[in-house]
Every structure is written in C-alpha cells, then in structure tokens.
Design an enzyme around this catalytic site. Structure first.
Site, PDB file in Angstrom:
ATOM      1  N   ASN A  40     -10.034   7.280   8.825  1.00 10.19           N
ATOM      2  CA  ASN A  40     -11.030   6.678   7.952  1.00 10.19           C
ATOM      3  C   ASN A  40     -12.186   7.648   7.725  1.00 10.19           C
ATOM      4  OD1 ASN A  40      -9.829   4.063   7.597  1.00 10.19           O
ATOM      5  ND2 ASN A  40     -10.455   3.553   9.694  1.00 10.19           N
ATOM      6  N   CYS A  83      -2.554   3.227   5.363  1.00 12.82           N
ATOM      7  CA  CYS A  83      -3.230   3.257   4.068  1.00 12.82           C
ATOM      8  C   CYS A  83      -2.161   3.410   2.988  1.00 12.82           C
ATOM      9  CB  CYS A  83      -4.221   4.418   4.012  1.00 12.82           C
ATOM     10  SG  CYS A  83      -5.018   4.623   2.417  1.00 12.82           S
ATOM     11  N   GLY A  84      -1.997   2.389   2.150  1.00 11.62           N
ATOM     12  CA  GLY A  84      -0.935   2.403   1.148  1.00 11.62           C
ATOM     13  C   GLY A  84      -1.123   3.471   0.090  1.00 11.62           C
ATOM     14  N   ASN A  85      -2.316   3.556  -0.484  1.00  9.40           N
ATOM     15  CA  ASN A  85      -2.558   4.598  -1.485  1.00  9.40           C
ATOM     16  C   ASN A  85      -2.530   5.983  -0.857  1.00  9.40           C
ATOM     17  OD1 ASN A  85      -2.810   2.920  -3.757  1.00  9.40           O
ATOM     18  ND2 ASN A  85      -4.922   2.432  -3.237  1.00  9.40           N
ATOM     19  N   ASN A 111     -10.397  -5.733   6.196  1.00 10.37           N
ATOM     20  CA  ASN A 111     -10.613  -5.356   4.810  1.00 10.37           C
ATOM     21  C   ASN A 111     -10.730  -6.633   3.985  1.00 10.37           C
ATOM     22  OD1 ASN A 111     -10.073  -2.309   5.023  1.00 10.37           O
ATOM     23  ND2 ASN A 111      -8.269  -3.202   5.977  1.00 10.37           N
ATOM     24  N   CYS A 138      -7.241  -0.132  -3.015  1.00 13.24           N
ATOM     25  CA  CYS A 138      -6.742  -0.240  -1.642  1.00 13.24           C
ATOM     26  C   CYS A 138      -5.295  -0.711  -1.737  1.00 13.24           C
ATOM     27  CB  CYS A 138      -7.588  -1.221  -0.829  1.00 13.24           C
ATOM     28  SG  CYS A 138      -6.957  -1.471   0.850  1.00 13.24           S
ATOM     29  N   THR A 187      -2.823  -1.307   0.678  1.00 16.52           N
ATOM     30  CA  THR A 187      -2.428  -2.427   1.536  1.00 16.52           C
ATOM     31  C   THR A 187      -3.152  -3.706   1.111  1.00 16.52           C
ATOM     32  OG1 THR A 187      -4.085  -1.736   3.174  1.00 16.52           O
ATOM     33  CG2 THR A 187      -1.797  -1.013   3.536  1.00 16.52           C
TER      34      THR A 187
END
Length: 262
Positions: free
Chosen positions: A67, A76-78, A172, A199, A201
C-alpha cells in the site's frame, strides 16, 4: 553514496502503481519507509501502491503488493492487471499467464491493453445494516446510494473505515449507484486512506452485491464505471457463492525511469 532504483509506472482505470522488476532480489522489500517515499506524489514517484515482480516456483512470477503507506497489502485487482501487462512488456509472458499473489494463484490473459484477470471465489458475506461486507482478495464494505457524484467520499469513507467495527484491521468502502445498463462505483481505500480513481477488488465486491441484492443465481456480466474508466465484472453465482470470477479492464504503462536515493 547515492543509489538509483529503476522503476515503471502503470495505471489501470486510473489506479496507478510503481512497479519494480525484483527478479534479482536487489530491492529491500523490508524498507517500509522507502516504499512509502516512492509512492509519495510530491517527494517520490507517486502511486496508489507499489508492486514487486519476483521469481517463484511453479508460476510465471510472484506479485508482492504494498500500500501507499509502505505496508504490505492484500490483493489488489487493478494492480494484478497492471503487473500482467508489466510481465508481458518484460517478455516474461505473451498473452496468458498464471502468477502467484498474496491470496493465491491467479490466471490472466492480455490482448492489446485489456487484461482479463481471474479472481478468487467468494463463498460468504454478511450485512452491516444495509451494506454488504465480503472479502474479494481484500475486505470490502458496499453500500447502495443515490446522488453518488455529490457524496464527500473522504468524509463518508473515512468515517466507516475508522468506526469501531473496522478501525483495527481496516476496510475498503465502496458506494454504488445504478447508471444506465451498469453501475457507478466510488471507493475509499485503506492503506491509501483516501478515494482512489478505481479499485478492482472493490468493483468485484460491488458487482457481487448487485447480484445478492437481485437475489438471482446464474451467470452475470456487470459493467462497472469508476472515476478512472470502465471495468467489467463476470462470475457465476449460486446462493451466496461466487465462482469463475473475472475482472476485465485496461492496463497501461505510463512511463519508466530511475529515481536517485540519497
């Protein structure tokens, strides 16, 4: 003696990251202050997070995500989509890959700048008032709202992320609103401690919340617009379980360079 670190900057729907090729293990991943500095938008490179691409057995590569506050993060999906593009640009992969992240293995394919990323299955959720709470690789709070453009995301997101239920581990916070054939989502991210342009996820959790709210089973393909662009979420839902989950969207290299550390 000063030291230079070679870096690459990628963005996925406005979610931006510092990427470092750490297959030689030269980067000091335990230096949280350094990672925080590199993510600083005024004194460093600037990014919502930092990722190391590393060698690992049985997979094309390992993704290690930090982070912007310097601490190692959850999935982190992206970021996952961006590191797939990074691996392609480094000639580690071509169009398909299997890589390892903190939440386990991920499959992905990339065509041009569109990355189709497999996400973990989700088998449980709970409610917090009207909101849906689940873990899609990272923990998410999803609430349906009206007038999303006018919401003060820092104020509202900060209050939920730091309330007594979530302050210890963080969460989040996503607000979602119906928009045409799809949905608009805004996210306050822990670790960044502010709203981000996207974001991954969170988009997945938001799309799953749509399916839960509708109370239908089957195959879903849900368009999610974020501040930084357009994402597409697909999955199969049966009861409270989600399988065959995919996050699709753009991932682009913005620039590359070297930063000198004193």
């Amino acid at each position: 003696m000063s030291k230079e670190i070679k870096f690459y900057k990628y963005q996925g729907a406005g979610n931006d990251f510092v990427l470092i090729d750490n297959r030689n293990s030269a980067f000091n991943a335990k230096d949280n202050d350094l990672i925080k500095h590199l993510c600083d938008r005024r004194f460093g490179i600037g990014g919502d997070g930092l990722m190391l691409l590393q060698d690992t057995k049985n997979f094309d590569f390992e993704m290690v995500y930090y982070n912007a506050d310097g601490n190692e993060g959850t999935m982190c999906g992206n970021g996952g989509r961006c590191i797939v593009a990074f691996a392609r640009d480094l000639d580690i992969i071509q169009n398909k890959t299997a890589f390892l992240a903190v939440d386990g293995p991920h499959d992905a394919d990339i065509h041009d700048n569109q990355v189709h990323l497999g996400m973990i299955p989700v088998n449980e959720h709970h409610r917090d008032g009207e909101a849906y709470v689940m873990n899609t690789g990272s923990p998410h709070f999803v609430k349906f709202v009206e007038g999303l453009n006018d919401i003060n995301m820092f104020k509202e997101g900060y209050a939920i992320r730091n309330n007594p239920t979530y302050i210890e581990k963080g969460i989040n916070v996503n607000f979602i609103e119906k928009e045409g054939e799809g949905y608009f989502v805004r996210t306050f991210e822990r670790g960044v401690e502010d709203e981000t342009y996207a974001c991954g996820t969170g988009a997945v959790a938001s799309a799953m919340s749509v399916a839960l709210k509708e109370g239908k089973d089957g195959d879903f393909n849900i368009p999610i617009r974020v501040i930084g662009g357009q994402l597409q979420i697909s999955f199969h839902k049966k009861g409270s379980s989600f399988s065959n989950v995919f996050l699709t969207g753009p991932a682009l290299q913005v620039f590359q360079g070297a930063i000198k550390l004193s």
